[in-house]
Design an enzyme around this catalytic site. Structure first.
Site, PDB file in Angstrom:
ATOM      1  N   LYS A  51      44.875  50.028  42.935  1.00  0.00           N
ATOM      2  CA  LYS A  51      45.423  49.330  44.110  1.00  0.00           C
ATOM      3  C   LYS A  51      46.807  48.743  43.825  1.00  0.00           C
ATOM      4  O   LYS A  51      47.733  48.889  44.607  1.00  0.00           O
ATOM      5  CB  LYS A  51      44.477  48.199  44.557  1.00  0.00           C
ATOM      6  CG  LYS A  51      43.054  48.638  44.820  1.00  0.00           C
ATOM      7  CD  LYS A  51      42.163  47.481  45.231  1.00  0.00           C
ATOM      8  CE  LYS A  51      42.008  46.396  44.192  1.00  0.00           C
ATOM      9  NZ  LYS A  51      41.265  46.807  42.977  1.00  0.00           N
ATOM     10  N   ARG A  89      38.389  39.172  49.435  1.00  0.00           N
ATOM     11  CA  ARG A  89      37.405  39.647  48.461  1.00  0.00           C
ATOM     12  C   ARG A  89      35.992  39.242  48.829  1.00  0.00           C
ATOM     13  O   ARG A  89      35.061  39.556  48.125  1.00  0.00           O
ATOM     14  CB  ARG A  89      37.741  39.042  47.097  1.00  0.00           C
ATOM     15  CG  ARG A  89      38.402  40.033  46.165  1.00  0.00           C
ATOM     16  CD  ARG A  89      38.674  39.292  44.886  1.00  0.00           C
ATOM     17  NE  ARG A  89      38.636  40.141  43.754  1.00  0.00           N
ATOM     18  CZ  ARG A  89      39.715  40.743  43.245  1.00  0.00           C
ATOM     19  NH1 ARG A  89      40.884  40.610  43.813  1.00  0.00           N
ATOM     20  NH2 ARG A  89      39.600  41.476  42.172  1.00  0.00           N
ATOM     21  N   ARG A 149      44.419  50.278  30.208  1.00  0.00           N
ATOM     22  CA  ARG A 149      45.503  49.482  30.818  1.00  0.00           C
ATOM     23  C   ARG A 149      46.130  48.543  29.790  1.00  0.00           C
ATOM     24  O   ARG A 149      45.455  47.925  28.985  1.00  0.00           O
ATOM     25  CB  ARG A 149      44.949  48.647  31.974  1.00  0.00           C
ATOM     26  CG  ARG A 149      45.989  47.659  32.535  1.00  0.00           C
ATOM     27  CD  ARG A 149      45.633  47.092  33.881  1.00  0.00           C
ATOM     28  NE  ARG A 149      44.259  46.678  34.015  1.00  0.00           N
ATOM     29  CZ  ARG A 149      43.660  46.502  35.192  1.00  0.00           C
ATOM     30  NH1 ARG A 149      44.319  46.688  36.304  1.00  0.00           N
ATOM     31  NH2 ARG A 149      42.393  46.118  35.241  1.00  0.00           N
ATOM     32  N   ARG A 163      44.466  42.935  29.274  1.00  0.00           N
ATOM     33  CA  ARG A 163      43.999  41.803  30.059  1.00  0.00           C
ATOM     34  C   ARG A 163      42.668  41.322  29.502  1.00  0.00           C
ATOM     35  O   ARG A 163      41.836  42.128  29.109  1.00  0.00           O
ATOM     36  CB  ARG A 163      43.821  42.227  31.536  1.00  0.00           C
ATOM     37  CG  ARG A 163      45.071  42.034  32.353  1.00  0.00           C
ATOM     38  CD  ARG A 163      45.005  42.628  33.739  1.00  0.00           C
ATOM     39  NE  ARG A 163      43.809  42.371  34.524  1.00  0.00           N
ATOM     40  CZ  ARG A 163      43.659  42.747  35.794  1.00  0.00           C
ATOM     41  NH1 ARG A 163      44.675  43.362  36.416  1.00  0.00           N
ATOM     42  NH2 ARG A 163      42.554  42.501  36.452  1.00  0.00           N
ATOM     43  N   ARG A 187      32.830  42.272  36.690  1.00  0.00           N
ATOM     44  CA  ARG A 187      33.740  42.438  37.845  1.00  0.00           C
ATOM     45  C   ARG A 187      33.220  43.512  38.792  1.00  0.00           C
ATOM     46  O   ARG A 187      33.317  43.372  40.013  1.00  0.00           O
ATOM     47  CB  ARG A 187      35.151  42.805  37.349  1.00  0.00           C
ATOM     48  CG  ARG A 187      35.884  41.614  36.733  1.00  0.00           C
ATOM     49  CD  ARG A 187      37.032  42.069  35.867  1.00  0.00           C
ATOM     50  NE  ARG A 187      38.081  42.717  36.625  1.00  0.00           N
ATOM     51  CZ  ARG A 187      38.970  43.550  36.096  1.00  0.00           C
ATOM     52  NH1 ARG A 187      38.926  43.849  34.810  1.00  0.00           N
ATOM     53  NH2 ARG A 187      39.897  44.086  36.843  1.00  0.00           N
TER      54      ARG A 187
HETATM   55  P1  AP5 Z   1      45.789  49.156  38.680  1.00  0.00           P
HETATM   56  O1  AP5 Z   1      46.791  49.654  39.647  1.00  0.00           O
HETATM   57  O2  AP5 Z   1      46.129  47.974  37.826  1.00  0.00           O
HETATM   58  O3  AP5 Z   1      44.371  48.960  39.419  1.00  0.00           O
HETATM   59  P2  AP5 Z   1      43.859  47.826  40.389  1.00  0.00           P
HETATM   60  O4  AP5 Z   1      42.993  48.467  41.414  1.00  0.00           O
HETATM   61  O5  AP5 Z   1      44.988  46.984  40.863  1.00  0.00           O
HETATM   62  O6  AP5 Z   1      42.922  47.068  39.371  1.00  0.00           O
HETATM   63  P3  AP5 Z   1      42.713  45.556  39.028  1.00  0.00           P
HETATM   64  O7  AP5 Z   1      41.771  45.576  37.848  1.00  0.00           O
HETATM   65  O8  AP5 Z   1      44.008  44.831  38.858  1.00  0.00           O
HETATM   66  O9  AP5 Z   1      41.979  45.073  40.290  1.00  0.00           O
HETATM   67  P4  AP5 Z   1      41.178  43.817  40.445  1.00  0.00           P
HETATM   68  O10 AP5 Z   1      40.979  43.777  41.901  1.00  0.00           O
HETATM   69  O11 AP5 Z   1      39.920  43.712  39.655  1.00  0.00           O
HETATM   70  O12 AP5 Z   1      42.077  42.707  39.745  1.00  0.00           O
HETATM   71  P5  AP5 Z   1      43.023  41.582  40.326  1.00  0.00           P
HETATM   72  O13 AP5 Z   1      44.206  41.527  39.474  1.00  0.00           O
HETATM   73  O14 AP5 Z   1      43.176  41.751  41.801  1.00  0.00           O
HETATM   74  O15 AP5 Z   1      45.385  50.400  37.741  1.00  0.00           O
HETATM   75  C1  AP5 Z   1      44.490  50.228  36.669  1.00  0.00           C
HETATM   76  C2  AP5 Z   1      44.992  51.056  35.464  1.00  0.00           C
HETATM   77  O16 AP5 Z   1      44.919  52.440  35.816  1.00  0.00           O
HETATM   78  C3  AP5 Z   1      46.454  50.803  35.085  1.00  0.00           C
HETATM   79  O17 AP5 Z   1      46.586  50.921  33.697  1.00  0.00           O
HETATM   80  C4  AP5 Z   1      47.234  51.928  35.788  1.00  0.00           C
HETATM   81  O18 AP5 Z   1      48.420  52.273  35.084  1.00  0.00           O
HETATM   82  C5  AP5 Z   1      46.208  53.044  35.766  1.00  0.00           C
HETATM   83  N1  AP5 Z   1      46.289  53.920  36.917  1.00  0.00           N
HETATM   84  C6  AP5 Z   1      46.611  53.602  38.194  1.00  0.00           C
HETATM   85  N2  AP5 Z   1      46.532  54.685  38.990  1.00  0.00           N
HETATM   86  C7  AP5 Z   1      46.119  55.717  38.195  1.00  0.00           C
HETATM   87  C8  AP5 Z   1      45.828  57.089  38.429  1.00  0.00           C
HETATM   88  N3  AP5 Z   1      45.940  57.634  39.644  1.00  0.00           N
HETATM   89  N4  AP5 Z   1      45.425  57.837  37.381  1.00  0.00           N
HETATM   90  C9  AP5 Z   1      45.281  57.309  36.127  1.00  0.00           C
HETATM   91  N5  AP5 Z   1      45.556  56.006  35.866  1.00  0.00           N
HETATM   92  C10 AP5 Z   1      45.960  55.213  36.876  1.00  0.00           C
HETATM   93  O19 AP5 Z   1      42.104  40.304  40.127  1.00  0.00           O
HETATM   94  C11 AP5 Z   1      41.830  39.815  38.838  1.00  0.00           C
HETATM   95  C12 AP5 Z   1      41.012  38.519  38.967  1.00  0.00           C
HETATM   96  O20 AP5 Z   1      41.767  37.537  39.721  1.00  0.00           O
HETATM   97  C13 AP5 Z   1      39.686  38.628  39.721  1.00  0.00           C
HETATM   98  O21 AP5 Z   1      38.638  39.082  38.896  1.00  0.00           O
HETATM   99  C14 AP5 Z   1      39.489  37.170  40.153  1.00  0.00           C
HETATM  100  O22 AP5 Z   1      39.099  36.371  39.076  1.00  0.00           O
HETATM  101  C15 AP5 Z   1      40.906  36.754  40.541  1.00  0.00           C
HETATM  102  N6  AP5 Z   1      41.201  37.053  41.947  1.00  0.00           N
HETATM  103  C16 AP5 Z   1      42.157  37.908  42.418  1.00  0.00           C
HETATM  104  N7  AP5 Z   1      42.162  37.916  43.763  1.00  0.00           N
HETATM  105  C17 AP5 Z   1      41.192  37.050  44.138  1.00  0.00           C
HETATM  106  C18 AP5 Z   1      40.691  36.642  45.397  1.00  0.00           C
HETATM  107  N8  AP5 Z   1      41.179  37.148  46.551  1.00  0.00           N
HETATM  108  N9  AP5 Z   1      39.691  35.726  45.427  1.00  0.00           N
HETATM  109  C19 AP5 Z   1      39.181  35.208  44.285  1.00  0.00           C
HETATM  110  N10 AP5 Z   1      39.585  35.566  43.049  1.00  0.00           N
HETATM  111  C20 AP5 Z   1      40.594  36.477  42.983  1.00  0.00           C
END
Ligand code: AP5
Length: 215
Positions: free
Chosen positions: A13, A88, A127, A160, A171
């Site tokens: 995403k 979320r 990652r 991370r 998660r």
């Molecule tokens: P990446 O693009 O980083 O994936 P992503 O879907 O953004 O994954 P995240 O793990 O960041 O999502 P998340 O929702 O769990 O975490 P967030 O930061 O929002 O890609 C992943 C990897 O794959 C990278 O290395 C990339 O290079 C690679 N890649 C991408 N596309 C590819 C492809 N096509 N092929 C191969 N490789 C590829 O949240 C983290 C934490 O923050 C949560 O757990 C929570 O504690 C908190 N948080 C965030 N938002 C909220 C909320 N709204 N409410 C409450 N807590 C929240």
């Protein structure tokens, strides 16, 4: 254009939100990135946010709702935005409806990222991020020019904390219990577009552009 990118952790995403925002001149609102910055602060709130994030738990709704309500009301968001990682759970989606109402806006689409489970784990395990500028790499899919070093500022890359095996499992469970029900919620509003997010980042980007053009 006002979009939500919805999908499990590691689905790509953030990678695609950055590209789509550059392409269309939209604001990228990534709650995870905002909270990761907050978690570096040596304050009570910073420490609490860090502990929750490292364990893979959600940060309290009142924090994220306030962050997003403030962001979407900014002048930079007037042309549109991509919400990446928000909402979320059902409380956050209700809060978002209120915040959108306050600025007289509505959502255009919710892109649902669909990726197989073993690929999600591989994406998170590989990652690496730059702790300074937040740039996201992958050891094979998007390697830096020099192994382990950020291309932009030369900072050593790190994993991370929440990409540990235990946190990833948690998660994925939190996603299934709390976030996945939003697919039904937005589906009933006719907003959900299913996106095949397997394949290379270029393939996925092309599919998004096609999906938005035909939507
Ligand atoms: P990446 O693009 O980083 O994936 P992503 O879907 O953004 O994954 P995240 O793990 O960041 O999502 P998340 O929702 O769990 O975490 P967030 O930061 O929002 O890609 C992943 C990897 O794959 C990278 O290395 C990339 O290079 C690679 N890649 C991408 N596309 C590819 C492809 N096509 N092929 C191969 N490789 C590829 O949240 C983290 C934490 O923050 C949560 O757990 C929570 O504690 C908190 N948080 C965030 N938002 C909220 C909320 N709204 N409410 C409450 N807590 C929240």
């Amino acid at each position: 254009m006002r979009l939500i990118f919805l999908g499990p952790p590691g689905a790509g995403k953030g990678t695609q939100a950055a590209r789509v925002c550059r392409h269309f001149g939209l604001m990228h609102i990534a709650t995870g990135d905002i909270l990761r910055r907050a978690a570096t602060q040596e304050t009570e709130v910073g420490r609490k946010v860090k502990a929750l994030m490292d364990a893979g738990d959600l940060v309290p709704d009142e924090i994220t709702n306030e962050v997003v309500a403030g962001a979407i009301a900014l002048p930079e968001a007037a042309k549109g935005f991509v919400l990446d990682g928000y909402p979320r759970n059902m409380f956050q989606s209700a809060a978002l409806e209120l915040s959108l109402g306050e600025i007289g806006a509505r959502l255009d689409k919710v892109l649902r990222f669909m990726v197989k489970g073993d690929e999600l784990v591989a994406r998170m395990a590989g990652r690496r991020i730059c702790p300074k500028d937040g740039e996201v790499y992958h050891i094979t899919a998007r390697p830096p020019k020099v192994v382990g070093i950020c291309d932009t500022d030369g900072t050593p890359l790190v994993q991370r904390e929440d990409d540990s095996e235990q946190a990833v499992r948690h998660r994925l469970q939190v996603y299934g219990e709390k976030t996945k029900p939003l697919i039904d919620f937005y589906g009933k509003m006719g907003l959900v577009v299913d996106l095949d997010a397997m394949g290379t980042a270029d393939d996925v980007f092309d599919r998004i552009i096609a999906a938005l053009a035909s939507a």
